[in-house]
Design a protein around this motif. Structure first.
Motif, PDB file in Angstrom:
ATOM      1  N   ASP A  14      -7.734  -3.649   9.297  1.00  0.00           N
ATOM      2  CA  ASP A  14      -8.100  -3.198   7.958  1.00  0.00           C
ATOM      3  C   ASP A  14      -9.239  -2.180   7.945  1.00  0.00           C
ATOM      4  OD1 ASP A  14      -6.181  -4.848   6.786  1.00  0.00           O
ATOM      5  OD2 ASP A  14      -7.532  -6.572   6.836  1.00  0.00           O
ATOM      6  N   ASN A  25       5.699   2.179  -7.837  1.00  0.00           N
ATOM      7  CA  ASN A  25       4.419   1.494  -7.683  1.00  0.00           C
ATOM      8  C   ASN A  25       4.676   0.115  -7.076  1.00  0.00           C
ATOM      9  OD1 ASN A  25       1.896   0.387  -7.822  1.00  0.00           O
ATOM     10  ND2 ASN A  25       1.742   0.431 -10.062  1.00  0.00           N
ATOM     11  N   THR A  79       2.663  -1.986  -5.910  1.00  0.00           N
ATOM     12  CA  THR A  79       1.636  -3.004  -6.173  1.00  0.00           C
ATOM     13  C   THR A  79       1.895  -3.735  -7.488  1.00  0.00           C
ATOM     14  OG1 THR A  79       0.145  -1.462  -7.311  1.00  0.00           O
ATOM     15  CG2 THR A  79      -0.065  -1.634  -4.921  1.00  0.00           C
ATOM     16  N   LYS A  90      -7.722   0.761  -3.811  1.00  0.00           N
ATOM     17  CA  LYS A  90      -8.005  -0.020  -2.609  1.00  0.00           C
ATOM     18  C   LYS A  90      -6.749  -0.668  -2.050  1.00  0.00           C
ATOM     19  CE  LYS A  90     -11.253  -3.432  -0.759  1.00  0.00           C
ATOM     20  NZ  LYS A  90     -11.756  -2.491   0.254  1.00  0.00           N
ATOM     21  N   GLU A  91      -5.863  -1.144  -2.934  1.00  0.00           N
ATOM     22  CA  GLU A  91      -4.667  -1.843  -2.458  1.00  0.00           C
ATOM     23  C   GLU A  91      -3.632  -0.913  -1.845  1.00  0.00           C
ATOM     24  OE1 GLU A  91      -4.331  -1.403  -7.018  1.00  0.00           O
ATOM     25  OE2 GLU A  91      -5.859  -1.815  -5.495  1.00  0.00           O
ATOM     26  N   LEU A  92      -3.845   0.411  -1.926  1.00  0.00           N
ATOM     27  CA  LEU A  92      -2.904   1.367  -1.342  1.00  0.00           C
ATOM     28  C   LEU A  92      -3.588   2.320  -0.364  1.00  0.00           C
ATOM     29  CD1 LEU A  92      -0.602   2.270  -4.374  1.00  0.00           C
ATOM     30  CD2 LEU A  92      -0.044   0.883  -2.379  1.00  0.00           C
ATOM     31  N   GLU A  93      -4.717   1.911   0.189  1.00  0.00           N
ATOM     32  CA  GLU A  93      -5.389   2.742   1.181  1.00  0.00           C
ATOM     33  C   GLU A  93      -4.589   2.752   2.486  1.00  0.00           C
ATOM     34  OE1 GLU A  93      -9.184   0.908   1.442  1.00  0.00           O
ATOM     35  OE2 GLU A  93     -10.086   2.132  -0.142  1.00  0.00           O
ATOM     36  N   LYS A 110      -0.960   0.880   3.624  1.00  0.00           N
ATOM     37  CA  LYS A 110      -0.621  -0.355   2.912  1.00  0.00           C
ATOM     38  C   LYS A 110       0.675  -0.226   2.125  1.00  0.00           C
ATOM     39  CE  LYS A 110      -5.356  -2.098   2.682  1.00  0.00           C
ATOM     40  NZ  LYS A 110      -6.508  -2.461   1.816  1.00  0.00           N
ATOM     41  N   TYR A 111       0.981   0.979   1.655  1.00  0.00           N
ATOM     42  CA  TYR A 111       2.250   1.185   0.937  1.00  0.00           C
ATOM     43  C   TYR A 111       3.420   0.835   1.846  1.00  0.00           C
ATOM     44  CZ  TYR A 111       5.623   3.328  -2.273  1.00  0.00           C
ATOM     45  OH  TYR A 111       6.671   3.533  -3.146  1.00  0.00           O
ATOM     46  N   ILE A 119       3.844  -2.983   2.378  1.00  0.00           N
ATOM     47  CA  ILE A 119       4.428  -3.668   1.225  1.00  0.00           C
ATOM     48  C   ILE A 119       5.916  -3.337   1.109  1.00  0.00           C
ATOM     49  CG2 ILE A 119       4.355  -3.893  -1.290  1.00  0.00           C
ATOM     50  CD1 ILE A 119       1.366  -3.197  -1.135  1.00  0.00           C
TER      51      ILE A 119
END
Length: 725
Positions: free
Chosen positions: A230, A448, A450, A493-496, A499-500, A503
């Protein structure tokens, strides 16, 4: 002494009035020094000071050793080498250097002696580097008794500090990291500029990092480097010198954290560390595809009816040429034609789906085995996107958190308002502006991932389309690349980073084990097939010569189930007509998980090549598929790669570290194809001292650990050796 002095003093006090002390003139006997003596003494003092200074400097610079130990384990230790400003990991007994890490954070500083500030703990080392960064190193237990690990943690002490450690390639061959456009093996032969260590869309960024990436590096000395998953880093590689890990310089003050482990040799190092990159249970994808040659049918069509007729004609031709049962792969354009023919906009509102009526007879393609291709992108001109806005689903797409009049999206919002006059007030009130990007030449928006509702909405539509069309496999492309970074926008932050992609891979895996995806990271436990990077139609490392390095790279990182680029490459967007290149390419993919074709053999070459293609497809099904199934059990149990480099059997033989045109299937079969244009002979190295290998073409037997020079290989042959003992 003290008592005598007191008695005399009291006597004088008692008698001082009895006999007054006469006044006298005292003479000390010392004469005032003249200027000559004063100068001499001053010079002597300066000389003494100068000698002392020289002594101190000598002690610090010359007399001190060039190296000092900072941590010792049971079999290895870390040394600070002040001249090169490096951390050196070496064995205690033989003093063999395993890896040298140049501390590139502070190149202008001289550190004559590095003192441990954690001296009370013999398993930790602490140091503050000129009030710039803290360094902490801890000795960690390895995954087995024969492995020792050192956790290295750099922490910046203020903003705009760049942390950079470079790993030397001197006497070390390195593997792992990321795939690139022209794959090389080992990493020592690569040159890449410093850039974020994330998967890029190679169409937009040809010099970026490609479809398979892990923060894991393996050295031929039995050393592994695993970066904290991370923590964002950049990577640069300077050919035959070093590769460098670098933290981003920002106000966030990101640390640089990684683990260095050492084992007995390179094979045991990967078995103990690299094979366990994912701690989750590994699952097999649908291995039925292994025996199915994939035929890419990307012929342009402007209607679903024309495309279906073309598919039926192509399938009949495959049968007529006795090329066996195969899988016809449709690209995204063809998939959209089929979905639109059924009014199946993908994805679309659930309430619309139940009212669909078929407008054509799907029996034309229902009897075929085929795969469809989808992506998370949707054109802003599509009915689907406009429908999503009408239904208030702007947050189903990646968005900018912005006001209507914010820059630089004014023109884009103006376009949306012009397209949807009735939605102007809602758009003006919305705080979310869908992020505009380009996909296959069209301005598009991206799903998207997320948003839970958006994911469910998308996957429901995918499942329905899959079932309605009767496809056997679904291919997802377009997961690679960070849309925010490409637009120079700070991602949430959730797609830094990647991460895409992570997911999206989890989403794809929910469909079952009949899924193919174009990019992955930290997902080697998922039951997915990976579509390898497209290649050029030539003999270079961006073409045929890059296939085996890519195979070894993918498999080393745990991605054993991949679909190689089609025979002859697909970047040219035209049929291959070079007969020799077609045959040599065919020979390599015969021994890989899936045989994939873009150019049909009857289009490329003479009839005898068609017969040869038929023979190699049969050989793949009869000989290769059972091997892959057999060694997939080792991958499931222990994480060992199915396709292995030669050093797997000869971990202490330096010859095997740089061989990039041979590979093993498990421990039993060695493949040594021709990768040079016009060649009908080649050198072949057989690994494993004490083993014997038999050539399946000639039945000749050779000893392991030997080099066979100028081995004869005709155009229709590929050297295949099986382990005889």
């Amino acid at each position: 002494m003290k008592l005598c002095f007191t008695d005399s003093f009291q006597f004088l006090l008692r008698n001082r009035n009895q006999s007054p002390i006469p006044e006298v003139t005292w003479d000390s006997g010392l004469k005032e020094m003249n200027e000559t003596w004063k100068g001499a003494i001053a010079c002597l003092g300066v000389a003494v000071f100068f000698v002392m200074t020289i002594g101190i400097i000598y002690w610090q610079v010359v007399d001190q050793p060039n190296k000092n130990w900072i941590l010792r384990g049971s079999t290895s230790g870390l040394i600070w080498e002040r001249k090169s400003q490096s951390l050196v990991l070496q064995t205690l007994s033989e003093e063999k250097t395993l890896v040298e890490i140049n501390v590139g954070n502070f190149p202008d500083m001289e550190q004559p002696f590095v003192k441990n500030l954690c001296w009370l703990n013999k398993t930790e080392f602490c140091y503050t580097w000129d009030a710039t960064a803290d360094l902490e190193i801890s000795l960690e237990p390895g995954p087995s008794a024969g492995t020792e690990c050192y956790r290295i943690n750099w922490t910046p002490l203020h903003c705009k500090v760049t942390l950079k450690d470079c790993f030397s390639m001197t006497n070390v061959s390195w593997y792992g990291g990321a795939s690139i456009r022209a794959q090389r093996w080992p990493l020592n032969n690569v040159n890449t500029k410093s850039q974020p260590f994330v998967i890029s869309n190679l169409t937009k960024n040809p010099t970026g990092y490609g479809s398979v990436l892990e923060k894991y590096f393996l050295g031929s000395t039995g050393v592994t480097v695993t970066v904290a998953p991370d923590v964002p880093i950049s990577l640069s590689v300077e050919s035959n010198r070093h590769f460098c890990l670098e933290s981003p310089s920002s106000i966030s003050m990101f640390p640089l954290q990684y683990m260095v482990c050492i084992s007995q040799n390179i094979t045991s190092a990967h078995q103990e560390v690299g094979s366990q990159l994912s701690e989750q249970e590994r699952r097999l994808p649908n291995t039925d595809i292994l025996g199915l040659p994939i035929w890419r049918h990307y012929k342009a069509a402007d209607s679903a009816a024309k495309m279906e007729r073309g598919l039926r004609s192509f399938f009949n031709r495959l049968k007529r040429h006795h090329l066996g049962e195969g899988l016809i792969a449709l690209n995204e354009h063809s998939t959209m034609l089929l979905s639109n023919a059924d009014h199946m906009h993908l994805p679309m509102a659930s309430r619309k789906m139940h009212a669909l009526r078929h407008t054509r007879d799907p029996s034309l393609i229902k009897s075929l085995k085929f795969s469809i291709t989808l992506s998370p992108y949707t054109s802003i001109n599509s009915q689907l996107f406009l429908m999503s806005l009408q239904e208030g689903k702007e947050n189903y797409w990646l968005s900018l958190q912005s006001k209507f009049d914010s820059h630089p999206v004014q023109a884009y919002i103006a376009f949306l308002i012009q397209s949807l006059k009735s939605r102007e007030s809602e758009l003006r009130r919305s705080q979310q502006t869908p992020l505009l990007t380009k996909w296959k030449g069209q301005f598009s928006v991206r799903l998207n991932v997320t948003n839970d509702a958006a994911r469910n909405w998308y996957m429901d539509r995918v499942s329905l389309l899959w079932q309605r069309l009767g496809a056997q496999y679904v291919t997802f492309e377009g997961a690679e690349g960070n849309t925010f970074a490409e637009q120079t926008v700070q991602p949430p932050k959730e797609l830094e980073g990647d991460k895409y992609i992570g997911i999206f891979a989890l989403m794809a895996a929910t469909l079952g084990n009949s899924t193919i995806i174009s990019a992955v990271t930290r997902s080697n436990h998922l039951p997915l097939f990976i579509q390898m990077t497209p290649l050029q139609s030539d003999w270079s490392y961006a073409g045929l010569k890059g296939i085996i390095p890519s195979v070894l790279h993918y498999s080393l990182l745990g991605y054993n189930f991949f679909i190689p680029d089609a025979v002859g490459g697909t970047l040219a967007n035209e049929f291959l007509t070079e007969e020799e290149l077609y045959i040599r390419w065919l020979q390599i993919v015969t021994f890989l998980p899936v045989m994939s074709f873009s150019t049909p053999p009857w289009v490329c070459c003479d009839k005898w090549v068609l017969n040869l293609t038929r023979q190699y497809i049969q050989r793949h099904q009869d000989f290769v598929v059972p091997l892959i199934v057999k060694f997939s059990k080792e991958w499931l149990s222990w994480g060992y790669p199915i396709f292995r480099p030669l050093w797997w059997l000869s971990p202490n033989d330096p010859v095997t570290f740089t061989i990039d045109d041979e590979f093993l299937i498990g421990d039993e079969v060695l493949i040594a194809p021709i990768t040079e244009q016009g060649q009908v002979q080649r050198d072949i190295y057989l690994p494993g001292e004490g083993l014997t290998w038999m050539d399946t073409n000639t039945a000749q037997v050779f000893d392991g650990g030997t080099l066979i020079r100028n081995y004869s290989v005709s155009l229709v042959e590929v050297p295949v050796f099986v382990k005889a003992s």
